[in-house]
Design a protein around this motif. Sequence first.
Motif, mmCIF file in Angstrom:
data_model
loop_
_atom_site.group_PDB
_atom_site.id
_atom_site.type_symbol
_atom_site.label_atom_id
_atom_site.label_comp_id
_atom_site.label_asym_id
_atom_site.label_seq_id
_atom_site.Cartn_x
_atom_site.Cartn_y
_atom_site.Cartn_z
ATOM 1 N N VAL A 1 0.835 -1.194 0.000
ATOM 2 C CA VAL A 1 0.000 0.000 0.000
ATOM 3 C C VAL A 1 0.872 1.247 0.000
ATOM 4 O O VAL A 1 0.621 2.200 -0.718
ATOM 5 N N GLN A 2 1.922 1.239 0.826
ATOM 6 C CA GLN A 2 2.786 2.409 0.906
ATOM 7 C C GLN A 2 3.430 2.699 -0.433
ATOM 8 O O GLN A 2 3.647 3.853 -0.800
ATOM 9 N N ASN A 3 3.755 1.680 -1.236
ATOM 10 C CA ASN A 3 4.398 1.876 -2.520
ATOM 11 C C ASN A 3 3.497 2.552 -3.540
ATOM 12 O O ASN A 3 3.946 2.926 -4.611
ATOM 13 N N LEU A 4 2.223 2.700 -3.221
ATOM 14 C CA LEU A 4 1.334 3.455 -4.099
ATOM 15 C C LEU A 4 1.657 4.939 -4.041
ATOM 16 O O LEU A 4 1.247 5.698 -4.917
ATOM 17 N N PHE A 5 2.407 5.356 -3.022
ATOM 18 C CA PHE A 5 2.614 6.770 -2.782
ATOM 19 C C PHE A 5 4.085 7.159 -2.935
ATOM 20 O O PHE A 5 4.657 7.857 -2.095
ATOM 21 N N THR A 6 4.698 6.688 -4.015
ATOM 22 C CA THR A 6 6.070 7.070 -4.334
ATOM 23 C C THR A 6 6.157 7.430 -5.806
ATOM 24 O O THR A 6 5.412 6.897 -6.643
ATOM 25 N N GLY A 7 7.049 8.352 -6.129
ATOM 26 C CA GLY A 7 7.330 8.693 -7.509
ATOM 27 C C GLY A 7 6.112 9.088 -8.330
ATOM 28 O O GLY A 7 5.246 9.849 -7.887
ATOM 29 N N ALA A 8 6.037 8.538 -9.538
ATOM 30 C CA ALA A 8 4.958 8.884 -10.472
ATOM 31 C C ALA A 8 3.596 8.437 -9.957
ATOM 32 O O ALA A 8 2.581 9.085 -10.225
ATOM 33 N N ARG A 9 3.562 7.332 -9.196
ATOM 34 C CA ARG A 9 2.277 6.867 -8.652
ATOM 35 C C ARG A 9 1.691 7.892 -7.678
ATOM 36 O O ARG A 9 0.489 8.132 -7.661
ATOM 37 N N GLU A 10 2.569 8.500 -6.876
ATOM 38 C CA GLU A 10 2.102 9.519 -5.938
ATOM 39 C C GLU A 10 1.546 10.728 -6.691
ATOM 40 O O GLU A 10 0.587 11.361 -6.241
ATOM 41 N N GLN A 11 2.129 11.039 -7.826
ATOM 42 C CA GLN A 11 1.628 12.151 -8.640
ATOM 43 C C GLN A 11 0.217 11.864 -9.139
ATOM 44 O O GLN A 11 -0.637 12.751 -9.187
ATOM 45 N N VAL A 12 -0.056 10.606 -9.489
ATOM 46 C CA VAL A 12 -1.394 10.226 -9.946
ATOM 47 C C VAL A 12 -2.389 10.335 -8.793
ATOM 48 O O VAL A 12 -3.511 10.828 -8.961
ATOM 49 N N VAL A 13 -1.990 9.869 -7.617
ATOM 50 C CA VAL A 13 -2.857 9.982 -6.439
ATOM 51 C C VAL A 13 -3.196 11.445 -6.181
ATOM 52 O O VAL A 13 -4.357 11.802 -5.935
ATOM 53 N N HIS A 14 -2.189 12.305 -6.237
ATOM 54 C CA HIS A 14 -2.396 13.734 -5.999
ATOM 55 C C HIS A 14 -3.354 14.323 -7.040
ATOM 56 O O HIS A 14 -4.280 15.075 -6.697
ATOM 57 N N ALA A 15 -3.140 13.969 -8.308
ATOM 58 C CA ALA A 15 -3.995 14.484 -9.377
ATOM 59 C C ALA A 15 -5.434 14.009 -9.216
ATOM 60 O O ALA A 15 -6.381 14.765 -9.462
ATOM 61 N N LEU A 16 -5.610 12.775 -8.798
ATOM 62 C CA LEU A 16 -6.960 12.228 -8.610
ATOM 63 C C LEU A 16 -7.683 12.954 -7.475
ATOM 64 O O LEU A 16 -8.867 13.304 -7.597
ATOM 65 N N LEU A 17 -6.989 13.191 -6.374
ATOM 66 C CA LEU A 17 -7.591 13.914 -5.254
ATOM 67 C C LEU A 17 -7.900 15.363 -5.630
ATOM 68 O O LEU A 17 -8.953 15.898 -5.263
ATOM 69 N N GLU A 18 -6.994 15.993 -6.354
ATOM 70 C CA GLU A 18 -7.220 17.386 -6.746
ATOM 71 C C GLU A 18 -8.393 17.490 -7.721
ATOM 72 O O GLU A 18 -9.198 18.422 -7.633
ATOM 73 N N HIS A 19 -8.514 16.527 -8.635
ATOM 74 C CA HIS A 19 -9.662 16.507 -9.552
ATOM 75 C C HIS A 19 -10.959 16.368 -8.759
ATOM 76 O O HIS A 19 -11.948 17.058 -9.046
ATOM 77 N N TRP A 20 -10.946 15.511 -7.759
ATOM 78 C CA TRP A 20 -12.134 15.346 -6.906
ATOM 79 C C TRP A 20 -12.464 16.651 -6.201
ATOM 80 O O TRP A 20 -13.623 17.077 -6.155
ATOM 81 N N ARG A 21 -11.460 17.308 -5.651
ATOM 82 C CA ARG A 21 -11.697 18.547 -4.900
ATOM 83 C C ARG A 21 -12.299 19.636 -5.775
ATOM 84 O O ARG A 21 -13.206 20.366 -5.352
ATOM 85 N N LEU A 22 -11.817 19.744 -7.001
ATOM 86 C CA LEU A 22 -12.265 20.819 -7.879
ATOM 87 C C LEU A 22 -13.626 20.553 -8.493
ATOM 88 O O LEU A 22 -14.307 21.489 -8.913
ATOM 89 N N THR A 23 -14.023 19.289 -8.580
ATOM 90 C CA THR A 23 -15.285 18.973 -9.267
ATOM 91 C C THR A 23 -16.432 18.612 -8.341
ATOM 92 O O THR A 23 -17.591 18.627 -8.759
ATOM 93 N N LYS A 24 -16.150 18.319 -7.081
ATOM 94 C CA LYS A 24 -17.210 17.781 -6.223
ATOM 95 C C LYS A 24 -18.318 18.777 -5.934
ATOM 96 O O LYS A 24 -19.462 18.385 -5.676
ATOM 97 N N ASP A 25 -18.009 20.097 -5.973
ATOM 98 C CA ASP A 25 -19.027 21.089 -5.653
ATOM 99 C C ASP A 25 -19.748 21.637 -6.881
ATOM 100 O O ASP A 25 -20.592 22.524 -6.768
ATOM 101 N N LEU A 26 -19.393 21.124 -8.070
ATOM 102 C CA LEU A 26 -20.025 21.611 -9.293
ATOM 103 C C LEU A 26 -21.442 21.094 -9.411
ATOM 104 O O LEU A 26 -21.791 20.034 -8.902
#
Length: 375
Positions: A144-169
């Motif tokens: 599980v921890q290896n999901l949050f390193t390098g390029a994978r962590e960037q994807v996690v960040h992008a997914l959360l940021e997409h959720w944050r920006l779209t959830k109130d639309l």
Amino acid sequence: MTNQTADLLDQFVADLRDATSITLVHQETGVLAGDNRTRLDARLQMKLPIGDEVELAVEVLKAGYPRDVRLAVHQLLYYQAARVGKVIPIELVIIADYLSPGSRKELKEAGINYYDSTGSMHFKHRTYLAVIERNQQDRPARKVQNLFTGAREQVVHALLEHWRLTKDLTYTSDNTEYISGAELAEQAQTSQYTVSLLMQALEREDWVETIGKGPAQRRRLAKPASLLDAWAAAWTSRRESVTRWYTYSPQSNPTDMVLSLLSERQGWALTGAAAANAVVPHLTNIDRVQVIVPPGKAEAWGKDLQFKQVEKGANVVFIERKGASMMFPDTHPERPGSRFASRFIQYLDLLDNYGRNKELAAEFRSRALNLGSTE
């Protein structure tokens, strides 16, 4: 049935006997159920201390994530339905080498018994109850921890940021909050292959939902709080290059002065309490400023800015990072030239147990991220 699976089944029987005095009478593996198209991993005929018998219908898994567990439970329920009318009562059991916390919770709520290789068990039959909770194995935790390193962590960040920006639309359709792999790869600045591998892992944890197939496939973050909690667990356990500095500030809050000194430089971002206080004002008094700086630059920047490196009493902290920490920066409208880390990075950096930061993290999570308490 493999030797490893058979050993796990034997271990379950032995631990159940020790916990409840229920003993094994007969065991079958590879049992056909109903229309003979569904195969059950094992059927155990058990004897209670009072003399009655109970049948245990068992499915054995290697890794028990929510999606895998649901499929196994479906098999068990199908078998149970086909056995309606039998004299001996039936209990359903999931056995796994590893069971995720989310799977354990779902099984308990559904009234399905479970057991894993750590010896953790939840078994209930009539008045018999055995509950054993032991620490998770090291191997799955590292996975599980290896999901949050390098390029994978960037994807996690992008997914959360997409959720944050779209959830109130106000959505024009039910699918607006979904995002394609290509779009996510572009936002995360990584490859679609990396996105695909990570999404498969997140689906196993039941953190994302998927619609469509092939090029039309799109995904939506279903459990942002759970994903953020897992990221936080990995974040707080990592080691980083951190240097601590002191500089004279005419005010107790050195934020504005540090922003002024760094305004002409590139590759930095304000984070932690100083940044969070700008997003959600008056969270606390700020007595130090945390700054993300490029790897290998902390010593040179500190000396160039005439900061004094100290062990105690620091009011400026340089953290050397790249990648996900520098994604989605923001500029505060009241501080021209400022550069703040994303809200998710600010939150993660509040989890450092400094001062009142833990309390501030909970407040920031609620007010700035619109997420409830940790799960």
